[in-house]
Structure formats: C-alpha cells, structure tokens
Write a protein that holds these residues in place. Structure first.
Motif, mmCIF file in Angstrom:
data_model
loop_
_atom_site.group_PDB
_atom_site.id
_atom_site.type_symbol
_atom_site.label_atom_id
_atom_site.label_comp_id
_atom_site.label_asym_id
_atom_site.label_seq_id
_atom_site.Cartn_x
_atom_site.Cartn_y
_atom_site.Cartn_z
ATOM 1 N N ILE A 1 57.739 49.103 59.300
ATOM 2 C CA ILE A 1 56.992 47.995 58.695
ATOM 3 C C ILE A 1 55.517 48.355 58.509
ATOM 4 C CG2 ILE A 1 56.195 45.616 59.028
ATOM 5 C CD1 ILE A 1 59.015 45.006 60.156
ATOM 6 N N PRO A 2 54.844 48.947 59.499
ATOM 7 C CA PRO A 2 53.456 49.347 59.241
ATOM 8 C C PRO A 2 53.341 50.305 58.056
ATOM 9 C CG PRO A 2 53.866 49.358 61.581
ATOM 10 C CD PRO A 2 55.198 49.135 60.909
ATOM 11 N N GLY A 3 54.287 51.189 57.897
ATOM 12 C CA GLY A 3 54.271 52.100 56.753
ATOM 13 C C GLY A 3 54.377 51.348 55.433
ATOM 14 N N LEU A 4 55.221 50.323 55.403
ATOM 15 C CA LEU A 4 55.364 49.514 54.188
ATOM 16 C C LEU A 4 54.096 48.701 53.916
ATOM 17 C CD1 LEU A 4 59.036 48.288 54.687
ATOM 18 C CD2 LEU A 4 58.216 50.007 53.060
ATOM 19 N N VAL A 5 53.493 48.163 54.967
ATOM 20 C CA VAL A 5 52.233 47.427 54.803
ATOM 21 C C VAL A 5 51.170 48.357 54.225
ATOM 22 C CG1 VAL A 5 50.351 46.248 56.020
ATOM 23 C CG2 VAL A 5 52.733 45.733 56.616
ATOM 24 N N MET A 6 51.100 49.573 54.780
ATOM 25 C CA MET A 6 50.112 50.539 54.287
ATOM 26 C C MET A 6 50.380 50.904 52.829
ATOM 27 S SD MET A 6 49.635 52.884 57.679
ATOM 28 C CE MET A 6 48.526 54.052 56.894
ATOM 29 N N GLN A 7 51.651 51.023 52.447
ATOM 30 C CA GLN A 7 51.963 51.284 51.038
ATOM 31 C C GLN A 7 51.452 50.148 50.163
ATOM 32 O OE1 GLN A 7 56.167 51.943 50.694
ATOM 33 N NE2 GLN A 7 56.064 54.007 51.533
ATOM 34 N N GLY A 8 51.550 48.932 50.664
ATOM 35 C CA GLY A 8 51.050 47.786 49.915
ATOM 36 C C GLY A 8 49.556 47.866 49.662
ATOM 37 N N TYR A 9 48.819 48.442 50.591
ATOM 38 C CA TYR A 9 47.375 48.588 50.411
ATOM 39 C C TYR A 9 47.031 49.457 49.208
ATOM 40 C CZ TYR A 9 46.712 46.835 55.239
ATOM 41 O OH TYR A 9 46.697 46.086 56.392
ATOM 42 N N THR A 10 47.940 50.323 48.816
ATOM 43 C CA THR A 10 47.637 51.221 47.697
ATOM 44 C C THR A 10 47.508 50.473 46.366
ATOM 45 O OG1 THR A 10 49.951 51.770 47.198
ATOM 46 C CG2 THR A 10 48.828 53.130 48.854
ATOM 47 N N VAL A 11 47.996 49.243 46.314
ATOM 48 C CA VAL A 11 47.822 48.430 45.107
ATOM 49 C C VAL A 11 46.332 48.255 44.824
ATOM 50 C CG1 VAL A 11 48.176 46.117 44.129
ATOM 51 C CG2 VAL A 11 50.025 47.235 45.391
ATOM 52 N N ILE A 12 45.531 48.117 45.864
ATOM 53 C CA ILE A 12 44.084 47.970 45.705
ATOM 54 C C ILE A 12 43.511 49.178 44.966
ATOM 55 C CG2 ILE A 12 41.887 47.852 46.970
ATOM 56 C CD1 ILE A 12 43.500 46.391 49.212
ATOM 57 N N VAL A 13 43.956 50.370 45.346
ATOM 58 C CA VAL A 13 43.464 51.587 44.706
ATOM 59 C C VAL A 13 43.877 51.616 43.236
ATOM 60 C CG1 VAL A 13 43.577 54.106 44.678
ATOM 61 C CG2 VAL A 13 43.555 52.896 46.853
ATOM 62 N N ARG A 14 45.146 51.350 42.975
ATOM 63 C CA ARG A 14 45.613 51.395 41.594
ATOM 64 C C ARG A 14 44.874 50.388 40.718
ATOM 65 N NH1 ARG A 14 50.391 51.763 44.448
ATOM 66 N NH2 ARG A 14 51.127 49.713 43.781
ATOM 67 N N GLU A 15 44.662 49.177 41.233
ATOM 68 C CA GLU A 15 43.943 48.166 40.455
ATOM 69 C C GLU A 15 42.490 48.573 40.226
ATOM 70 O OE1 GLU A 15 44.486 44.435 42.467
ATOM 71 O OE2 GLU A 15 46.519 44.185 41.681
ATOM 72 N N ALA A 16 41.845 49.101 41.257
ATOM 73 C CA ALA A 16 40.442 49.513 41.121
ATOM 74 C C ALA A 16 40.302 50.665 40.136
ATOM 75 C CB ALA A 16 39.873 49.905 42.480
ATOM 76 N N LEU A 17 41.165 51.660 40.241
ATOM 77 C CA LEU A 17 41.063 52.818 39.348
ATOM 78 C C LEU A 17 41.294 52.439 37.888
ATOM 79 C CD1 LEU A 17 42.785 55.606 41.488
ATOM 80 C CD2 LEU A 17 40.330 55.285 41.039
ATOM 81 N N LYS A 18 42.148 51.446 37.646
ATOM 82 C CA LYS A 18 42.373 50.989 36.270
ATOM 83 C C LYS A 18 41.098 50.396 35.667
ATOM 84 C CE LYS A 18 47.205 49.593 36.560
ATOM 85 N NZ LYS A 18 48.107 48.430 36.535
ATOM 86 N N ARG A 19 40.287 49.787 36.502
ATOM 87 C CA ARG A 19 39.112 49.075 36.006
ATOM 88 C C ARG A 19 37.835 49.914 35.996
ATOM 89 N NH1 ARG A 19 42.787 45.849 37.913
ATOM 90 N NH2 ARG A 19 43.106 43.758 37.112
#
Length: 95
Positions: free
Chosen positions: A46-64
């Motif tokens: 579960i912590p690994g999955l939570v950490m994977q979820g954090y990567t959405v922040i990176v993808r959204e930021a890099l797009k902008r």
C-alpha cells in the motif's frame, strides 16, 4: 478539519512512530486497512501504491511548465513523498 466529516481524532502520547504503531494496532483490531506512505516489514504494498499516486503531481506539473525544472524543493517528512517525486523526476528527466 477532518473531524467535521465525522473522523475520530485520537491523540497518542509520543512521537510519529508511536502514532503509526497505534494506528496499525487499532486498524488490525477493528479489521480496517491502513492507507499510508509509511512502510514497515510486511506492509509495503500500500505505501508503494500511495507513492505511485504522488507521481501524478510530477506529471501534471511537467505538462504545465514551459521547460523542465532545474531545481525542485519538497517537503521531506518521513521521505515517501520526496522519494516518489525525486524518483519519478529521475526516470522522466534523467540525471
């Protein structure tokens, strides 16, 4: 703020690690599932999955951003957030 949504607030005497242990104990006792980015032996998925979820922040930021950042400042806490963001940036941007 979360108490307004019906959450029960339990204060634990001690530090963060003691709070995590108490949350795990209560969850086990009540048949609940702990969802946290803090891991311990036997509780890694579960912590690994939570950490994977954090990567959405990176993808959204890099797009902008018009170009990749040269520096990134992160709140480190226990390290899960910082590790996920830094690791994803390393994968996407390289060294």
């Amino acid at each position: 703020a979360i108490a307004r949504f019906g959450a029960e607030i339990v204060r634990v005497a001690g530090d963060y690690d003691q709070s995590v242990r108490e949350a795990a104990r209560v969850a086990a006792e009540r048949g609940w599932t702990v969802v946290s980015d803090t891991s311990w032996p036997g509780y890694e998925r579960i912590p690994g999955l939570v950490m994977q979820g954090y990567t959405v922040i990176v993808r959204e930021a890099l797009k902008r951003l018009p170009q990749p950042p040269t520096h990134v400042f992160l709140q480190a806490g226990v390290g899960g957030f910082a590790a996920a963001i830094a690791g994803h940036l390393a994968i996407v941007l390289g060294e």
